[in-house]
Motif scaffolding. Sequence first.
Motif, PDB file in Angstrom:
ATOM      1  N   ARG A 185     -52.844  13.592   7.240  1.00  0.00           N
ATOM      2  CA  ARG A 185     -53.590  15.010   7.528  1.00  0.00           C
ATOM      3  C   ARG A 185     -54.318  14.462   8.692  1.00  0.00           C
ATOM      4  O   ARG A 185     -55.212  13.473   8.778  1.00  0.00           O
ATOM      5  CB  ARG A 185     -54.202  15.488   6.450  1.00  0.00           C
ATOM      6  CG  ARG A 185     -53.717  15.761   5.050  1.00  0.00           C
ATOM      7  CD  ARG A 185     -52.685  16.902   5.514  1.00  0.00           C
ATOM      8  NE  ARG A 185     -51.721  17.092   4.178  1.00  0.00           N
ATOM      9  CZ  ARG A 185     -50.575  16.979   4.243  1.00  0.00           C
ATOM     10  NH1 ARG A 185     -49.863  16.896   5.309  1.00  0.00           N
ATOM     11  NH2 ARG A 185     -49.748  17.351   3.210  1.00  0.00           N
ATOM     12  N   GLU A 203     -49.274  11.227   2.685  1.00  0.00           N
ATOM     13  CA  GLU A 203     -50.552  11.941   2.621  1.00  0.00           C
ATOM     14  C   GLU A 203     -51.511  12.016   3.936  1.00  0.00           C
ATOM     15  O   GLU A 203     -52.392  12.377   3.997  1.00  0.00           O
ATOM     16  CB  GLU A 203     -51.459  11.198   1.519  1.00  0.00           C
ATOM     17  CG  GLU A 203     -51.140  11.204   0.128  1.00  0.00           C
ATOM     18  CD  GLU A 203     -50.758  12.588  -0.383  1.00  0.00           C
ATOM     19  OE1 GLU A 203     -51.668  13.492  -0.316  1.00  0.00           O
ATOM     20  OE2 GLU A 203     -49.746  12.976  -0.956  1.00  0.00           O
ATOM     21  N   LEU A 251     -57.643  15.491  10.434  1.00  0.00           N
ATOM     22  CA  LEU A 251     -59.289  16.199  10.194  1.00  0.00           C
ATOM     23  C   LEU A 251     -59.506  16.942  11.561  1.00  0.00           C
ATOM     24  O   LEU A 251     -59.660  16.262  12.603  1.00  0.00           O
ATOM     25  CB  LEU A 251     -59.878  14.998   9.836  1.00  0.00           C
ATOM     26  CG  LEU A 251     -59.347  14.057   8.637  1.00  0.00           C
ATOM     27  CD1 LEU A 251     -60.430  13.077   8.437  1.00  0.00           C
ATOM     28  CD2 LEU A 251     -59.486  14.936   7.144  1.00  0.00           C
ATOM     29  N   SER A 252     -59.561  18.284  11.366  1.00  0.00           N
ATOM     30  CA  SER A 252     -59.606  19.052  12.534  1.00  0.00           C
ATOM     31  C   SER A 252     -61.213  18.830  13.023  1.00  0.00           C
ATOM     32  O   SER A 252     -61.282  19.009  14.255  1.00  0.00           O
ATOM     33  CB  SER A 252     -59.712  20.268  12.066  1.00  0.00           C
ATOM     34  OG  SER A 252     -60.537  20.774  11.011  1.00  0.00           O
ATOM     35  N   ALA A 273     -49.234  21.738  10.310  1.00  0.00           N
ATOM     36  CA  ALA A 273     -48.754  21.191   8.959  1.00  0.00           C
ATOM     37  C   ALA A 273     -47.251  20.436   9.254  1.00  0.00           C
ATOM     38  O   ALA A 273     -47.057  19.367   8.860  1.00  0.00           O
ATOM     39  CB  ALA A 273     -48.410  22.279   8.039  1.00  0.00           C
ATOM     40  N   GLY A 322     -46.686  11.958   9.146  1.00  0.00           N
ATOM     41  CA  GLY A 322     -46.662  11.262   8.105  1.00  0.00           C
ATOM     42  C   GLY A 322     -45.439  10.391   7.885  1.00  0.00           C
ATOM     43  O   GLY A 322     -45.120   9.081   7.336  1.00  0.00           O
ATOM     44  N   GLU A 369     -48.216  17.288  10.948  1.00  0.00           N
ATOM     45  CA  GLU A 369     -48.646  16.280   9.813  1.00  0.00           C
ATOM     46  C   GLU A 369     -47.544  15.652   9.184  1.00  0.00           C
ATOM     47  O   GLU A 369     -47.540  14.640   8.852  1.00  0.00           O
ATOM     48  CB  GLU A 369     -49.520  17.083   9.055  1.00  0.00           C
ATOM     49  CG  GLU A 369     -51.091  17.319   9.751  1.00  0.00           C
ATOM     50  CD  GLU A 369     -51.950  17.986   8.900  1.00  0.00           C
ATOM     51  OE1 GLU A 369     -51.515  18.871   7.895  1.00  0.00           O
ATOM     52  OE2 GLU A 369     -53.144  18.216   9.043  1.00  0.00           O
ATOM     53  N   ASP A 370     -46.562  16.596   8.779  1.00  0.00           N
ATOM     54  CA  ASP A 370     -45.230  15.949   8.173  1.00  0.00           C
ATOM     55  C   ASP A 370     -44.457  14.909   9.046  1.00  0.00           C
ATOM     56  O   ASP A 370     -44.162  14.050   8.536  1.00  0.00           O
ATOM     57  CB  ASP A 370     -44.699  17.082   7.878  1.00  0.00           C
ATOM     58  CG  ASP A 370     -45.309  18.049   6.539  1.00  0.00           C
ATOM     59  OD1 ASP A 370     -45.907  17.193   5.741  1.00  0.00           O
ATOM     60  OD2 ASP A 370     -44.785  19.172   6.214  1.00  0.00           O
ATOM     61  N   SER A 398     -52.620  26.331  13.409  1.00  0.00           N
ATOM     62  CA  SER A 398     -52.771  26.211  11.990  1.00  0.00           C
ATOM     63  C   SER A 398     -52.180  27.129  11.299  1.00  0.00           C
ATOM     64  O   SER A 398     -51.855  27.184  10.000  1.00  0.00           O
ATOM     65  CB  SER A 398     -54.186  25.764  11.490  1.00  0.00           C
ATOM     66  OG  SER A 398     -54.491  25.624  10.561  1.00  0.00           O
TER      67      SER A 398
END
Length: 162
Positions: A109, A107, A111-112, A93, A100, A96-97, A87
Amino acid sequence: MARPKAVLESVPTTPAAARAPKPKKSKKANKDARKRVARTRQVYERRYVQTVRSVDLWSVLKVAICFYLCALIVMLVAGVMLWWLASATGVIAGMEDFVGEMVDNEEFRFLSWEVLRAATLIGLVFVCILTVMTVMAAAFYNLFSELLGGVEVTVIEQEELK
């Protein structure tokens, strides 16, 4: 033929100085060296032959639960540390992109805490499965040792007399 449970044997050994290569010395040093070589130490060995015929399943269960829970805790702590490192460097990130874009949701993401909870639950399931498999393996060992006689272990204890 039955073997004795314990055997006491004497094994003569020479000092370490007698085994090492000898540098050239004076006559007096040679006499001292000969005296040291002449003396030998007696080493007594005790040999015990033990046979493991059965394993207590309750003990195996307790040890397996402790071992696998400790392994789960180590894995979770290592996973949290790697998650924080990833992270901080931006790897999460980037993932996540990427995900996505794959699911067509900008949007998206992770959730850790949800990931940690899922990893903990999956780890607890593995702890249960591995504990049951370990206890079953011990039960199978007990069955097979009845047929084949168990595992023999030889323990050697050495004593030097000066």
